[in-house]
Design a protein around this motif. Structure first.
Motif, mmCIF file in Angstrom:
data_model
loop_
_atom_site.group_PDB
_atom_site.id
_atom_site.type_symbol
_atom_site.label_atom_id
_atom_site.label_comp_id
_atom_site.label_asym_id
_atom_site.label_seq_id
_atom_site.Cartn_x
_atom_site.Cartn_y
_atom_site.Cartn_z
ATOM 1 N N THR A 84 10.777 -15.710 50.081
ATOM 2 C CA THR A 84 11.366 -16.320 48.889
ATOM 3 C C THR A 84 10.881 -15.613 47.629
ATOM 4 N N VAL A 85 11.797 -15.462 46.695
ATOM 5 C CA VAL A 85 11.457 -14.902 45.389
ATOM 6 C C VAL A 85 11.809 -15.930 44.319
ATOM 7 N N TYR A 86 10.978 -15.975 43.276
ATOM 8 C CA TYR A 86 11.165 -16.927 42.187
ATOM 9 C C TYR A 86 11.312 -16.171 40.870
ATOM 10 N N LEU A 87 11.985 -16.797 39.948
ATOM 11 C CA LEU A 87 12.056 -16.269 38.587
ATOM 12 C C LEU A 87 11.820 -17.429 37.630
ATOM 13 N N GLN A 88 10.660 -17.431 37.023
ATOM 14 C CA GLN A 88 10.343 -18.436 36.004
ATOM 15 C C GLN A 88 10.805 -17.899 34.662
ATOM 16 N N MET A 89 11.702 -18.621 34.031
ATOM 17 C CA MET A 89 12.288 -18.166 32.770
ATOM 18 C C MET A 89 11.885 -19.125 31.652
#
Length: 121
Positions: A76-81
């Motif tokens: 899994t990959v996440y992107l916190q924006m």
């Protein structure tokens, strides 16, 4: 192999969102995972990428505001924006370079279905 992205939505300027993308299927190892985005009338552009065991790279426009991370155990990959602004409005796509077999170094490029992020002013 499938990539399933989650987490898009509508947020006011200055707000935050977190995107996630899980890879499933015939996977031996994931070489890199990343996020791209495409705004209306524009070409798809790289947002951030994180290679296996390497440092993340970011587009200049999101450096310092977005953080990409990986959970290798769960593919899994996440992107916190954070500090989102209307220019961040786009469809966000996750991407992964995947080796499917231990005996082959060939990697395959996969895309998720895209998730809409809309930032209102």
């Amino acid at each position: 192999v499938q990539l399933q992205a989650f987490g898009g939505g509508l947020v006011q300027a200055g707000g935050s969102l977190r995107l996630s993308c899980a890879a499933s299927g015939s996977i031996f190892s994931i070489i890199s995972m990343g996020w791209y985005r495409q705004a209306p009338g524009k070409q798809r552009e790289l947002v951030a990428v994180i290679p296996s065991g390497g440092n993340a790279n970011y587009a200049d426009s999101v450096e310092g505001r977005f953080t990409i991370s990986r959970d290798n155990a769960n593919n899994t990959v996440y992107l916190q924006m954070n500090s989102l602004n209307p220019d961040d409005t786009a469809v966000y796509y996750c991407n992964a370079g995947i080796r499917k077999r231990a005996y082959s170094f060939t990697s395959y490029n996969y895309w998720g279905q895209g998730t809409q992020v809309t930032v209102s002013s």
